[in-house]
Write an enzyme that holds these catalytic residues in place. Structure first.
Site, mmCIF file in Angstrom:
data_model
loop_
_atom_site.group_PDB
_atom_site.id
_atom_site.type_symbol
_atom_site.label_atom_id
_atom_site.label_comp_id
_atom_site.label_asym_id
_atom_site.label_seq_id
_atom_site.Cartn_x
_atom_site.Cartn_y
_atom_site.Cartn_z
ATOM 1 N N GLY A 93 -0.659 -58.192 -53.041
ATOM 2 C CA GLY A 93 -0.557 -59.004 -54.240
ATOM 3 C C GLY A 93 0.576 -58.634 -55.168
ATOM 4 N N HIS A 131 -0.187 -63.829 -43.136
ATOM 5 C CA HIS A 131 -0.097 -62.405 -42.789
ATOM 6 C C HIS A 131 -0.069 -62.222 -41.273
ATOM 7 C CE1 HIS A 131 -1.792 -62.325 -46.901
ATOM 8 N NE2 HIS A 131 -1.001 -61.273 -47.024
ATOM 9 N N ASP A 153 -5.112 -66.960 -42.199
ATOM 10 C CA ASP A 153 -4.558 -67.486 -43.448
ATOM 11 C C ASP A 153 -3.157 -68.067 -43.276
ATOM 12 O OD1 ASP A 153 -2.904 -65.257 -43.246
ATOM 13 O OD2 ASP A 153 -3.847 -64.168 -44.886
ATOM 14 N N ASN A 185 5.341 -62.628 -53.104
ATOM 15 C CA ASN A 185 4.369 -63.129 -54.083
ATOM 16 C C ASN A 185 5.043 -63.812 -55.274
ATOM 17 O OD1 ASN A 185 1.795 -62.367 -52.887
ATOM 18 N ND2 ASN A 185 2.511 -60.263 -53.135
ATOM 19 N N SER A 229 1.542 -57.013 -49.515
ATOM 20 C CA SER A 229 0.539 -57.001 -48.450
ATOM 21 C C SER A 229 1.155 -56.994 -47.057
ATOM 22 C CB SER A 229 -0.383 -58.222 -48.587
ATOM 23 O OG SER A 229 0.367 -59.424 -48.565
#
Length: 214
Positions: free
Chosen positions: A76, A188, A185, A104, A39
């Site tokens: 992801g 990011h 979040d 991830n 991502s």
């Protein structure tokens, strides 16, 4: 005899012109740079023009480099996912690649040994295809403990050394844990955050591109 000589000269002239046109077209072809990641590469939460590949391409073109950066980021994705779709990514016939996978794996607490095997296989397959590689490292979440963090961090240096490729130690250098440069979040980067990432990694990307002979 004169007519035959004229024909041969015309053919030779035509052949030389064709070679010149083809050579010019070859020289003008842009370099294709593959950005293989998750991502952070795909541009999660950002407009297309604010994504890492788009901003990197703009920065390289501002430097006078004719480069097309292919966004091969999938949100992801783990290192195993990147390996599974590598053949698809190679369809773009890249000359060089930035491998930015592993974030991830760390978030899920996956075994660093498996991540190392996946990254090693990815870099090896890229090299076998004649692609020059820059490996981008990551840091594990602090809640997983110092032992896991050390083993995780070491993977990137180990793969880079084994495969003799350049390593950019931390993809989020200068941006991680800075609320002003990250989305809500906290993981990011925002558009300005991506701009900082691009600015910091740019010198090594240029060194990578200097190795390319399209």
């Amino acid at each position: 005899m004169r007519r035959r000589t004229f024909c041969w000269r015309s053919l030779l002239a035509y052949g030389a012109l064709t070679m010149l046109v083809n050579t010019t077209a070859w020289a003008a072809a842009p370099v294709t740079l593959l950005a293989l990641g998750d991502s952070l590469t795909a541009g999660y939460g950002l407009s297309a023009q604010d994504s890492f590949p788009a901003q990197l391409e703009a920065a390289l073109r501002a430097k006078g480099r004719d480069v097309r950066v292919v966004n091969a980021g999938v949100s992801g994705d783990t290192s195993a996912g990147g390996l599974a779709r590598l053949e698809w990514a190679l369809a773009d016939k890249p000359h060089a690649a930035i491998v930015a996978l592993g974030a991830n794996d760390g978030l899920r607490g996956l075994d660093p040994a498996n991540m190392r095997a996946n990254l090693d296989a990815i870099v090896g397959k890229l090299q076998a295809a004649g692609v020059k590689v820059l490996l981008a490292g990551m840091e594990a979440p602090p809640n997983l403990g110092p032992e896991y963090a050390a083993a995780y961090r070491a993977v990137f240096a180990q793969v880079a050394k084994a495969r003799i490729v350049a390593l950019y130690p931390f993809f989020l250098d200068g941006v991680a844990a800075n609320p002003a440069l990250n989305q809500k979040d906290g993981m990011h980067p925002t558009g300005p955050g991506v701009a900082i990432i691009v600015g910091r990694i740019l010198p090594q990307v240029e060194k990578l591109l200097d190795q390319v002979r399209p």
